[in-house]
Scaffold this motif. Structure first.
Motif, PDB file in Angstrom:
ATOM      1  N   GLY A   1     -74.151  28.257 -32.760  1.00 34.66           N
ATOM      2  CA  GLY A   1     -73.422  28.904 -31.691  1.00 34.66           C
ATOM      3  C   GLY A   1     -73.902  30.281 -31.273  1.00 34.66           C
ATOM      4  O   GLY A   1     -73.212  30.959 -30.505  1.00 34.66           O
ATOM      5  N   VAL A   2     -75.091  30.697 -31.743  1.00 35.97           N
ATOM      6  CA  VAL A   2     -75.554  32.044 -31.412  1.00 35.97           C
ATOM      7  C   VAL A   2     -76.847  32.011 -30.591  1.00 35.97           C
ATOM      8  O   VAL A   2     -76.948  32.636 -29.550  1.00 35.97           O
ATOM      9  N   ASP A   3     -77.872  31.312 -31.026  1.00 35.00           N
ATOM     10  CA  ASP A   3     -79.150  31.100 -30.343  1.00 35.00           C
ATOM     11  C   ASP A   3     -79.857  32.399 -29.967  1.00 35.00           C
ATOM     12  O   ASP A   3     -79.869  32.833 -28.808  1.00 35.00           O
ATOM     13  N   PHE A   4     -80.488  33.004 -30.957  1.00 32.04           N
ATOM     14  CA  PHE A   4     -81.200  34.262 -30.775  1.00 32.04           C
ATOM     15  C   PHE A   4     -82.313  34.158 -29.737  1.00 32.04           C
ATOM     16  O   PHE A   4     -82.503  35.057 -28.919  1.00 32.04           O
ATOM     17  N   ALA A   5     -83.090  33.078 -29.790  1.00 36.73           N
ATOM     18  CA  ALA A   5     -84.237  32.961 -28.885  1.00 36.73           C
ATOM     19  C   ALA A   5     -83.783  32.960 -27.427  1.00 36.73           C
ATOM     20  O   ALA A   5     -84.412  33.592 -26.568  1.00 36.73           O
ATOM     21  N   HIS A   6     -82.690  32.267 -27.143  1.00 33.96           N
ATOM     22  CA  HIS A   6     -82.220  32.182 -25.763  1.00 33.96           C
ATOM     23  C   HIS A   6     -81.547  33.485 -25.322  1.00 33.96           C
ATOM     24  O   HIS A   6     -81.715  33.930 -24.173  1.00 33.96           O
ATOM     25  N   GLN A   7     -80.792  34.119 -26.227  1.00 33.95           N
ATOM     26  CA  GLN A   7     -80.189  35.415 -25.908  1.00 33.95           C
ATOM     27  C   GLN A   7     -81.260  36.437 -25.529  1.00 33.95           C
ATOM     28  O   GLN A   7     -81.092  37.215 -24.585  1.00 33.95           O
ATOM     29  N   TYR A   8     -82.340  36.442 -26.276  1.00 36.67           N
ATOM     30  CA  TYR A   8     -83.456  37.355 -26.021  1.00 36.67           C
ATOM     31  C   TYR A   8     -84.026  37.110 -24.621  1.00 36.67           C
ATOM     32  O   TYR A   8     -84.281  38.049 -23.865  1.00 36.67           O
ATOM     33  N   TYR A   9     -84.211  35.832 -24.280  1.00 33.71           N
ATOM     34  CA  TYR A   9     -84.731  35.465 -22.967  1.00 33.71           C
ATOM     35  C   TYR A   9     -83.790  35.915 -21.846  1.00 33.71           C
ATOM     36  O   TYR A   9     -84.211  36.515 -20.850  1.00 33.71           O
ATOM     37  N   LEU A  10     -82.504  35.626 -22.020  1.00 29.80           N
ATOM     38  CA  LEU A  10     -81.533  35.970 -20.985  1.00 29.80           C
ATOM     39  C   LEU A  10     -81.487  37.479 -20.749  1.00 29.80           C
ATOM     40  O   LEU A  10     -81.448  37.934 -19.599  1.00 29.80           O
ATOM     41  N   TYR A  11     -81.484  38.244 -21.816  1.00 23.27           N
ATOM     42  CA  TYR A  11     -81.409  39.705 -21.669  1.00 23.27           C
ATOM     43  C   TYR A  11     -82.646  40.247 -20.963  1.00 23.27           C
ATOM     44  O   TYR A  11     -82.539  41.052 -20.028  1.00 23.27           O
ATOM     45  N   LEU A  12     -83.816  39.817 -21.394  1.00 26.34           N
ATOM     46  CA  LEU A  12     -85.049  40.380 -20.844  1.00 26.34           C
ATOM     47  C   LEU A  12     -85.301  39.948 -19.406  1.00 26.34           C
ATOM     48  O   LEU A  12     -86.028  40.630 -18.675  1.00 26.34           O
ATOM     49  N   THR A  13     -84.700  38.861 -18.986  1.00 28.09           N
ATOM     50  CA  THR A  13     -84.861  38.423 -17.595  1.00 28.09           C
ATOM     51  C   THR A  13     -83.690  38.894 -16.726  1.00 28.09           C
ATOM     52  O   THR A  13     -83.486  38.385 -15.616  1.00 28.09           O
ATOM     53  N   GLY A  14     -82.911  39.853 -17.239  1.00 33.50           N
ATOM     54  CA  GLY A  14     -81.871  40.492 -16.438  1.00 33.50           C
ATOM     55  C   GLY A  14     -80.639  39.669 -16.191  1.00 33.50           C
ATOM     56  O   GLY A  14     -79.914  39.899 -15.206  1.00 33.50           O
ATOM     57  N   GLN A  15     -80.334  38.699 -17.082  1.00 28.87           N
ATOM     58  CA  GLN A  15     -79.202  37.809 -16.845  1.00 28.87           C
ATOM     59  C   GLN A  15     -77.926  38.229 -17.575  1.00 28.87           C
ATOM     60  O   GLN A  15     -76.946  37.499 -17.575  1.00 28.87           O
ATOM     61  N   ARG A  16     -77.928  39.384 -18.209  1.00 31.58           N
ATOM     62  CA  ARG A  16     -76.751  40.009 -18.803  1.00 31.58           C
ATOM     63  C   ARG A  16     -75.924  39.042 -19.650  1.00 31.58           C
ATOM     64  O   ARG A  16     -74.754  38.760 -19.344  1.00 31.58           O
ATOM     65  N   PRO A  17     -76.476  38.526 -20.732  1.00 35.06           N
ATOM     66  CA  PRO A  17     -75.719  37.577 -21.562  1.00 35.06           C
ATOM     67  C   PRO A  17     -74.562  38.260 -22.284  1.00 35.06           C
ATOM     68  O   PRO A  17     -74.632  39.440 -22.632  1.00 35.06           O
ATOM     69  N   SER A  18     -73.485  37.525 -22.453  1.00 37.13           N
ATOM     70  CA  SER A  18     -72.364  38.027 -23.255  1.00 37.13           C
ATOM     71  C   SER A  18     -72.779  38.059 -24.722  1.00 37.13           C
ATOM     72  O   SER A  18     -73.561  37.210 -25.171  1.00 37.13           O
ATOM     73  N   PRO A  19     -72.269  39.010 -25.492  1.00 40.16           N
ATOM     74  CA  PRO A  19     -72.614  39.060 -26.920  1.00 40.16           C
ATOM     75  C   PRO A  19     -72.222  37.772 -27.636  1.00 40.16           C
ATOM     76  O   PRO A  19     -71.180  37.183 -27.348  1.00 40.16           O
ATOM     77  N   LYS A  20     -73.084  37.336 -28.541  1.00 38.79           N
ATOM     78  CA  LYS A  20     -72.818  36.155 -29.367  1.00 38.79           C
ATOM     79  C   LYS A  20     -72.731  36.631 -30.819  1.00 38.79           C
ATOM     80  O   LYS A  20     -73.758  36.851 -31.474  1.00 38.79           O
TER      81      LYS A  20
END
Length: 392
Positions: free
Chosen positions: A300-319
């Motif tokens: 339920g956390v997915d570090f690799a995808h969170q990293y991608y979302l943040y760096l591409t400016g998609q403002r992910p909610s904290p997991k």
């Protein structure tokens, strides 16, 4: 979801393959590279894979290679690294690479300190973090002095593990007595600085990790904790069977420390719980994705995808809320660990099969990408057979 930015992964070990699987299954185009040996084992059908120059002795060539890859795309790729050598390279050339790629690392000096076991030990002392009794030895006189204070068996470890493993494929050398230490020390000293450390008692289940992803402003975007069940080799190895488990005490200790150190990006701190005093003692801190990170996505956390979302400016909610009890299994290493522990009466066949029950994710085994698993399994079994022949 905006996925026009491709991802470039440097590393084709199980770590890198885990990143490939996490991103490609989200519809992200992945390009993955490594030097010839790892490439031949880890190349994946879920990514465009290739051989790249070495970050150790072909820095200029690798820099040119990465520039060329980036210029083939309209959007900056997100850059991932799964091994220390690539982390050091990216950090060293960050001013150039940041013109072509998206990535987030802490200060270069901090990265180098964390790869230096002397500096890591000094950090532990500075922040009053319990750690194993450690000795730094530069000459024979200091070695003799350390022997008077050591309890045997103990371990010999390189100060710079990623450099040492170019010559010796071991994380640590087990030392039984003072005579062996005096014989072994000068042999391994040729390959780099060494430290001597006490062995913290306890089995594989005494090892724990806390992983974080802090953004540029040191806001926590991902948090994960886990416990080892088995590692390979069983005594001094890397994860073979892991379980997701929230450990509040370690969250309370590890997260503020990593924030205080300003460890932006993905990082992980490993502890071992000492049964003698109940303290969690620092083993290492890594400023990168770690081997078992693919467990996070299934918890339920997915570090690799969170990293991608943040760096591409998609403002992910904290997991930060994980699912406990999910197992990560590196199947061939788990099997070889079973064989090793069975000889010592520490594990039965029933125990082995019990470890395959419940919700789980495999390090490499995947029906949509079978070859990394097949090649890794073949390589591990072949190497195990060669070791057995030498010892017979």
């Amino acid at each position: 979801m905006m996925s026009s930015h491709p991802a470039v992964v440097l590393d084709l070990s199980a770590n890198g393959v885990g990143i490939i699987h996490a991103l490609s299954r989200k519809g992200i185009d992945v390009y993955a590279f490594d030097t010839e040996g790892p490439y031949s084992k880890g190349k994946s059908r879920l990514a465009t894979c290739g051989i790249c120059p070495s970050p150790l002795n072909e820095e200029e060539e690798l820099l040119s290679f990465l520039k060329k890859i980036a210029m083939e795309h309209d959007q900056k790729p997100v850059l991932y690294a799964g091994a220390d050598d690539y982390v050091v390279f990216i950090s060293k050339y960050r001013s150039v690479l940041s013109q072509y790629y998206l990535f987030l690392y802490p200060d270069h000096s901090l990265i180098m300190d964390l790869l230096d076991k002397k500096k890591t030990y000094e950090l532990a002392l500075k922040y009053n973090i319990p750690t194993a009794k450690t000795f730094f030895v530069e000459n024979e006189e200091q070695l003799d002095e350390a022997i008077t204070q050591l309890e045997f068996p103990c371990i010999l470890k390189p100060v710079y593990g990623h450099e040492f493993r170019k010559h010796v494929n071991k994380k640590a050398i087990h030392i039984q007595n003072p005579i062996q230490l005096k014989e072994i020390y000068p042999i391994y000293r040729k390959f780099g600085e060494l430290i001597i450390q006490e062995i913290i008692p306890g089995d594989n289940q005494c090892f724990y990790k806390v992983a974080t992803f802090f953004d540029e402003d040191l806001e926590l975007l991902a948090l994960f904790t886990l416990q080892k069940n088995h590692q390979f080799p069983a005594q001094f190895g890397t994860g073979a069977h892991i379980v997701s488990k929230r450990i509040p005490d370690l969250v309370d200790a590890g997260v503020p420390l990593l924030k205080e150190l300003a460890l932006k990006g993905v990082s992980m701190i490993e502890y071992k719980k000492d049964p003698r005093d109940g303290q969690y003692k620092l083993i290492e801190i890594n400023p990168r994705f770690w081997l078992t990170h693919s467990l996070t996505g299934h918890s339920g956390v997915d570090f690799a995808h969170q990293y991608y979302l943040y760096l591409t400016g998609q403002r992910p909610s904290p997991k930060i809320n994980q699912t406990d009890g999910v197992q990560w299994i590196y199947l061939v290493r788990y099997f070889l660990t079973y064989l090793e522990k069975r000889k010592k009466g520490e594990m039965t066949l029933k125990d082995f099969f019990h470890g395959l029950r419940g919700k789980k994710v495999f390090a490499l085994f995947a029906l949509d990408d079978p070859m990394p698993f097949i090649r890794s399994t073949t390589s591990h079994l072949w190497n195990a057979w060669k070791r057995k022949r030498r010892s017979d």
